[in-house]
Design a protein around this motif. Structure first.
Motif, PDB file in Angstrom:
ATOM      1  N   GLY A  32      33.857  61.287   4.324  1.00 35.28           N
ATOM      2  CA  GLY A  32      34.435  60.262   3.415  1.00 35.28           C
ATOM      3  C   GLY A  32      33.926  60.794   1.790  1.00 35.28           C
ATOM      4  N   GLU A  33      34.900  60.382   0.648  1.00 38.56           N
ATOM      5  CA  GLU A  33      34.759  60.841  -0.654  1.00 38.56           C
ATOM      6  C   GLU A  33      33.867  59.920  -1.394  1.00 38.56           C
ATOM      7  N   ALA A  34      32.949  60.339  -1.961  1.00 41.02           N
ATOM      8  CA  ALA A  34      31.907  59.124  -2.527  1.00 41.02           C
ATOM      9  C   ALA A  34      32.908  58.468  -3.802  1.00 41.02           C
ATOM     10  N   TRP A  35      33.676  59.062  -4.346  1.00 38.12           N
ATOM     11  CA  TRP A  35      34.568  58.626  -5.549  1.00 38.12           C
ATOM     12  C   TRP A  35      35.208  57.459  -5.093  1.00 38.12           C
ATOM     13  N   ALA A 299      43.902  60.652   9.884  1.00 38.28           N
ATOM     14  CA  ALA A 299      43.264  62.088   9.470  1.00 38.28           C
ATOM     15  C   ALA A 299      42.081  61.915   9.912  1.00 38.28           C
ATOM     16  N   GLU A 300      41.305  60.812   9.552  1.00 39.40           N
ATOM     17  CA  GLU A 300      39.556  60.819   9.844  1.00 39.40           C
ATOM     18  C   GLU A 300      39.447  60.829  11.373  1.00 39.40           C
ATOM     19  N   ASP A 379      41.865  65.935   0.776  1.00 37.58           N
ATOM     20  CA  ASP A 379      43.281  65.851  -0.136  1.00 37.58           C
ATOM     21  C   ASP A 379      44.238  64.689   0.185  1.00 37.58           C
ATOM     22  N   GLY A 380      44.186  64.258   1.644  1.00 34.88           N
ATOM     23  CA  GLY A 380      45.035  62.983   1.660  1.00 34.88           C
ATOM     24  C   GLY A 380      44.463  61.766   0.902  1.00 34.88           C
ATOM     25  N   ALA A 384      46.747  59.892  -1.846  1.00 41.10           N
ATOM     26  CA  ALA A 384      46.991  58.520  -1.637  1.00 41.10           C
ATOM     27  C   ALA A 384      46.645  57.840  -2.979  1.00 41.10           C
ATOM     28  N   ALA A 385      45.524  58.333  -3.564  1.00 39.18           N
ATOM     29  CA  ALA A 385      45.259  57.537  -5.003  1.00 39.18           C
ATOM     30  C   ALA A 385      46.273  57.680  -5.967  1.00 39.18           C
ATOM     31  N   ARG A 386      46.554  59.099  -5.947  1.00 38.06           N
ATOM     32  CA  ARG A 386      47.710  59.457  -6.862  1.00 38.06           C
ATOM     33  C   ARG A 386      49.091  58.664  -6.677  1.00 38.06           C
TER      34      ARG A 386
END
Length: 515
Positions: A32-35, A299-300, A379-380, A384-386
């Motif tokens: 996971g990404e903390a942000w 992806a996870e 990166d995915g 996705a956020a972008r």
């Protein structure tokens, strides 16, 4: 009465107890990404508003277009890419069954032999010939104990790969629904632009005919005639291009819903109608929607599958312990020869001691692949956020331009009316009329294109947030199911498997390797 266990039996019992208790390799940790937990997009907040319905599962209902609803339902049932994705789920399900077979004895072999013996003995005191048949039957069993977790890790990997295939199927649904809506409204936009081009061509044709009569009567210069002709032919030349866009987009829609290219009679209704939208309807915060995107979940799960493969590779560094057993019965027609029954069993140890770095480097290969998937996952999430933020920003700006372009189109229409009146009364030359006609066509076309861009950005926003991944259609359509069952014994594998809930973590539904 208690019996004392012999050392060999005690060793065997200990091996059975330890079998499967040791699992080499890393346990899966979600990359996971903390942000993401605290991420929010001001653009998405501005572009969205709270509405009870529709939700992101059926976001296309925000357009209230029953034709689009029917086309999407038909695509769900007949789109070939979606069918292939469903069949890949069944393939992954069969692969999981292969991995689960490692829990049982790997060697289970029944053999039977019949041999004819013709023995000729010459010389000596009693030369004689003998003829006989020798029959034997046996059963061999070999069971490699899951001492280091080789098979349990393989099951864990196949299990995650199976759920990743389900998530990929859902991702195909997301892309299909977005592509269907985008193509549908691209068709409506092309139809509307074609209508505007034809209307302006008719208007300009009348001006050209008027200037032609005036020129023939000597009341107008040839310059007015040629300018009017040029503008009319220029607008007329855009019509074939719009007609080609309509045909190409209609063919694309036909293929998406599983039909051959051709006319779609149901599209005759609402021809050239582009919806006028104001905001997106979201029922959850963007961060939660991002993590539920099917491609992010896939992806996870791919990370989970690869993580388990490290343990499979590491198991080769250690000895493998197997239990072997055989039952062999043999008989012969030779007189006086007894029948025999042999029972053989015991443990077997195998260890590749000198691997010259092959096994260690294979572990390193699997670890490098795991790290690649972790980076790809991270990166995915960022991509996705972008995508979501870009789509929301595009929607906001399209809505801002919509009001401006609408007023500009009305002003251009009024300008043309005034230019025609002043030209007829002799207060201005024909160039003012031509400029007003050109501006009207350009502003009307720009307004339609911008409305189409707003719709496309709204569709892109729902797609970026992973909306529209759920379907009531079976993973394998009835026709494919029938063909496969006629060719192969699929047992119960073609039955509909359970699917993760929309609000669940990607790995909550992962089948435990201990089940």
């Amino acid at each position: 009465m208690l019996r004392t266990l012999r050392p060999g039996r005690l060793l065997l019992l200990g091996a059975l107890c330890l079998s499967g208790c040791v699992r080499l390799g890393p346990d899966f940790q979600a990359p996971g990404e903390a942000w993401v937990e605290h991420w929010n997009s001001p653009a998405i907040e501005q572009a969205s508003q709270q509405r009870p319905q529709p939700d992101t599962l059926q976001w296309w209902q925000v357009f209230a277009d029953p034709i689009l609803d029917r086309l999407i339902a038909e695509a769900d049932a007949h789109n070939p890419d979606l069918k292939i994705a469903g069949l890949r789920v069944m393939e992954a399900r069969a692969q999981l069954g292969i991995a689960q077979s490692g829990r049982y004895p790997q060697l289970q072999q029944v053999s039977a032999d019949s041999l004819y013996l013709d023995r000729n003995q010459s010389g000596g005191r009693n030369p004689q010939d003998s003829h006989s048949w020798q029959h034997s039957a046996g059963f061999d069993i070999g069971w490699e104990l899951d001492f280091w977790g080789r098979f349990s890790r393989a099951i864990e990997s196949a299990d995650a790969a199976y759920f990743a295939a389900q998530a990929n199927h859902e991702d195909v649904l997301v892309l299909l629904r977005a592509q269907m809506a985008d193509s549908y409204f691209a068709l409506r936009t092309a139809e509307a632009r074609l209508r505007i081009a034809r209307d302006n061509a008719r208007l300009q044709k009348r001006s050209y005919e008027i200037t032609e009569r005036l020129f023939n009567s000597g009341e107008s210069a040839e310059l007015d005639l040629q300018q009017a002709k040029t503008q009319y032919l220029s607008t007329l030349s855009s019509i074939p291009d719009f007609e080609s866009q309509v045909l190409r987009t209609r063919n694309a829609l036909s293929v998406l819903i599983g039909r051959p290219p051709g006319s779609l009679p149901e599209l005759a209704e609402k021809e050239g109608l582009i919806p006028l939208i104001d905001r997106a309807a979201l029922q959850d915060v963007p961060a939660n929607l991002l993590l539920r995107r099917p491609d992010i979940r896939a992806a996870e799960l791919q990370v989970a599958a690869q993580s388990a493969l490290i343990g499979v590779a590491e198991a080769d560094l250690y000895p493998s312990l197997s239990l072997l057993g055989s039952i062999v019965w043999s008989t012969t027609t030779l007189s006086g020869a007894p029948d025999t029954l042999d029972l053989v069993g015991g443990p077997s140890l195998r260890w590749d001691v000198f691997d010259h770095g092959r096994i260690k480097n294979n572990v390193r290969v699997q670890d490098a692949r795991l790290q690649q998937l972790i980076v790809a996952y991270q990166d995915g999430v960022r991509q996705a956020a972008r995508e979501a933020d870009d789509a929301a920003s595009g929607l906001i700006k399209s809505l801002e331009r919509e009001r401006i372009l609408h007023e500009a189109a009305l002003a251009a229409e009024r300008s043309l009316t005034l230019a025609n009146a002043q030209y007829r009364e002799g207060y201005s030359d024909f160039q003012r009329v031509l400029d007003a006609q050109r501006a009207l066509f350009a502003q009307q076309d720009a307004y339609l294109v911008n409305r189409s861009n707003a719709v496309s950005n709204l569709i892109a926003l729902y797609k970026a947030l992973g909306g529209g991944w759920y379907s009531e259609e079976p993973l394998v359509d009835p026709a494919s199911r029938q063909q496969m069952q006629q060719r192969t014994d699929w047992g119960e594998l073609l039955d509909e498997p359970s699917r993760p809930a929309a609000d669940a973590s990607p790995l909550v539904h992962k089948v435990s390797s201990d089940e």
